[in-house]
Design an enzyme around this catalytic site. Sequence first.
Site, PDB file in Angstrom:
ATOM      1  N   CYS A  16       0.828  -1.005  -0.184  1.00  0.00           N
ATOM      2  CA  CYS A  16      -0.110  -0.063   0.093  1.00  0.00           C
ATOM      3  C   CYS A  16       0.835   1.355  -0.142  1.00  0.00           C
ATOM      4  CB  CYS A  16      -1.151   0.186   1.196  1.00  0.00           C
ATOM      5  SG  CYS A  16      -0.097  -0.489   2.708  1.00  0.00           S
ATOM      6  N   GLN A  67       1.705   5.645   8.646  1.00  0.00           N
ATOM      7  CA  GLN A  67       0.636   4.488   8.303  1.00  0.00           C
ATOM      8  C   GLN A  67      -0.379   4.300   9.380  1.00  0.00           C
ATOM      9  OE1 GLN A  67       4.351   2.359   5.846  1.00  0.00           O
ATOM     10  NE2 GLN A  67       2.397   1.305   6.072  1.00  0.00           N
ATOM     11  N   LYS A  82      10.330  -3.440   1.664  1.00  0.00           N
ATOM     12  CA  LYS A  82       9.391  -3.675   0.545  1.00  0.00           C
ATOM     13  C   LYS A  82       9.288  -2.285  -0.333  1.00  0.00           C
ATOM     14  CE  LYS A  82       6.294  -6.756   3.505  1.00  0.00           C
ATOM     15  NZ  LYS A  82       4.853  -6.318   3.961  1.00  0.00           N
ATOM     16  N   HIS A 142      -2.763   6.648   4.742  1.00  0.00           N
ATOM     17  CA  HIS A 142      -1.466   6.336   4.782  1.00  0.00           C
ATOM     18  C   HIS A 142      -1.157   7.826   4.393  1.00  0.00           C
ATOM     19  CE1 HIS A 142      -1.609   2.438   5.936  1.00  0.00           C
ATOM     20  NE2 HIS A 142      -0.895   1.833   4.965  1.00  0.00           N
TER      21      HIS A 142
END
EC number: 1.2.1.11
Length: 339
Positions: free
Chosen positions: A131, A158, A215, A243
């Site tokens: 995301c 987040q 990531k 976020h």
Amino acid sequence: MGYKVAVIGATGNVGREMLQTLVERKFPVSEVVALASSRSVGREVSFGDDKVLKVQDLATFNFKGWDIALSSPGAKVSAEHSPRAAAAGCVVVDNTSHFRMDPDVPLVVPEVNPEAIAQYTKKGIIANPNCSTIQMVVALKPLHALGTIKRVVVSTYQSVSGAGKDGMDELFEQTRAVYVGDPKEPRKFPKPIAFNLIPQIDVFMEDGSTKEEWKMTVETKKILDPNIEVHATCVRVPVFVGHSECVNVQFDKPVSVEAARKALSAAPGVIVVDTHEPGGYVTPVECVGEDAVYISRIRKDPTIANGLSFWCVSDNLRKGAALNAVQIAEVLARDYLKK
């Protein structure tokens, strides 16, 4: 003619959002099935305002004859069942982390690299990125066209919905506990999240970064450009949905604030809200339920050569997950499956 669509993990936050997004975007569905673990069999989930689906058992479901699966059940479950669905001829758009760095699985954000969808034929699976990565690369794409991006330093803020329903429940329970004087020990997060910030998302790696930070680095390279260096610090904040990111970019040549604002304003999936006055920016509360990636606070960074910074906000359950998956399915249906 419509497509037979399976939604895997249909009882979770993202699964429910996938079902809603299919309806909102009028995806050409001829039949839809909601799948989850045996614990959820028989539960009901909404598909639009007037249809209710009874959840079926993922473990025993036969994917033969189904066209597309939108999958968000967790990485371990996906590792078992996404290949099974693909082997039956059902193309899987997988929202988990399991397949993202597989070289034979395309990692796709439709506004950034839709051409990568063509690679789905290798394994029958298309991966949805993390995301926090999705919203950042949507913003970086038009800037990368102005001047090659050399380096990105990003700090994320987040929301707890990124950790699922358990994360949202924990924030609610701990917040209430503060006011009634009945402290609740953390279960989902390593420290209390109510009225707090936690600079850890996912597990720690050998170099001291967390897996969430890793990531963002490797996914940005795979999606946008392998030569972009990314340094991320990912923080969980006491926000339910949405976020936020503070992104600092260094280009290979000068890029003006005006040029950046113009490019971002014209980019698909981006809305710029940036006025130099109190409230002239977007916060996570305002992005909930919205599809766009919102950009604010665009400004020059005078401390490095060719540097710019901006503020980036998006609904992590929509563009950060469900919407991106449905957009992939739309391109897949339009350009590749073509019923």
